[in-house]
Design a protein around this motif. Sequence first.
Motif, PDB file in Angstrom:
ATOM      1  N   GLY A   1       8.089  -4.438   9.098  1.00  0.00           N
ATOM      2  CA  GLY A   1       7.296  -5.510   8.515  1.00  0.00           C
ATOM      3  C   GLY A   1       6.779  -5.073   7.161  1.00  0.00           C
ATOM      4  O   GLY A   1       6.931  -3.909   6.749  1.00  0.00           O
ATOM      5  N   LEU A   2       6.165  -6.009   6.444  1.00  0.00           N
ATOM      6  CA  LEU A   2       5.677  -5.683   5.105  1.00  0.00           C
ATOM      7  C   LEU A   2       4.545  -4.658   5.157  1.00  0.00           C
ATOM      8  O   LEU A   2       4.461  -3.787   4.287  1.00  0.00           O
ATOM      9  N   ASP A   3       3.684  -4.741   6.158  1.00  0.00           N
ATOM     10  CA  ASP A   3       2.621  -3.735   6.286  1.00  0.00           C
ATOM     11  C   ASP A   3       3.207  -2.342   6.478  1.00  0.00           C
ATOM     12  O   ASP A   3       2.743  -1.364   5.873  1.00  0.00           O
ATOM     13  N   GLY A   4       4.211  -2.223   7.330  1.00  0.00           N
ATOM     14  CA  GLY A   4       4.826  -0.919   7.567  1.00  0.00           C
ATOM     15  C   GLY A   4       5.534  -0.377   6.346  1.00  0.00           C
ATOM     16  O   GLY A   4       5.433   0.814   6.034  1.00  0.00           O
ATOM     17  N   LEU A   5       6.245  -1.250   5.614  1.00  0.00           N
ATOM     18  CA  LEU A   5       6.952  -0.795   4.420  1.00  0.00           C
ATOM     19  C   LEU A   5       5.980  -0.361   3.321  1.00  0.00           C
ATOM     20  O   LEU A   5       6.159   0.696   2.701  1.00  0.00           O
ATOM     21  N   LEU A   6       4.952  -1.167   3.079  1.00  0.00           N
ATOM     22  CA  LEU A   6       3.964  -0.798   2.059  1.00  0.00           C
ATOM     23  C   LEU A   6       3.208   0.473   2.442  1.00  0.00           C
ATOM     24  O   LEU A   6       2.929   1.323   1.597  1.00  0.00           O
ATOM     25  N   GLY A   7       2.880   0.605   3.730  1.00  0.00           N
ATOM     26  CA  GLY A   7       2.205   1.826   4.174  1.00  0.00           C
ATOM     27  C   GLY A   7       3.070   3.058   3.991  1.00  0.00           C
ATOM     28  O   GLY A   7       2.575   4.126   3.602  1.00  0.00           O
TER      29      GLY A   7
END
Length: 263
Positions: free
Chosen positions: A125-131
């Motif tokens: 997800g976007l949260d995982g990728l940005l993190g």
Amino acid sequence: MKRVVFDVAVLITRVVTGVIFVAHGWQKWQAGLGATTSAFSGMGIPLPGAAAGFAAVVETVGGVLLILGLLVRPVALLLLIDMLGAIIFVHGGRGVMVGEGGWELAGALGALSLLFLALGGGRIGLDGLLGAVFRRREGRRAAEDELIEHRRGPAMGPGPSNVRTTGVRPAGAEGAYPAGTGVQGGPEAGAGMPSGPEVGAGGGRAAEPMTPAEPGTPAERPEASRRPSTPRVHAGGLDDEDMRDIDALISEDQPEHRKPPNR
């Protein structure tokens, strides 16, 4: 392997839950906020206008963000509040089955929202990728700082500790230095101080670095380059040698003081 299975399971659950929320929110928008407000008012929901707007926006936008995996925890908190309101004010007293208006669907969606609030949306997800990007940058920055500190350490290390230097005591300044500063004054100055012609221009003795001697052998002093002492220049352009000549002439020309004869 377990982490991959967890991320895939969270992705599937998140997408399905998001689609259900988007469908309910879009239904409220299609019916219109006026009709939704009237329906909420007939169900006995307090502040029906604000409640209708909140439910429509949170369910539609929150469902999309759940599908994308962006801001999962804040969105899950808002969706949990939405479902708790639906259970408390509408479905709580009607049983469990959704066909009878019970809390079956609202309870399931609320439990899933609570799960997302506690565990997040996973790495897919976007949260995982940005993190992952932020963690990689932080790790690279920490590694660069550690490398800089490692390179700076040997260059700024302490100097040799086996050489002790002392200052030079100016002439006529007895007691000018406090005890423990490495400079001795007064009659005790002869102990441990070099004797000979190594006298500085100010009248003090120039100290030499001492090196530790082996047991049973006298201490050796390292050879150090000595600068020739420059004579001091007095008023009128006279140096020390001229002043000594003048002192000798004066002492020779002084008349002897004779005692007067006894009368």
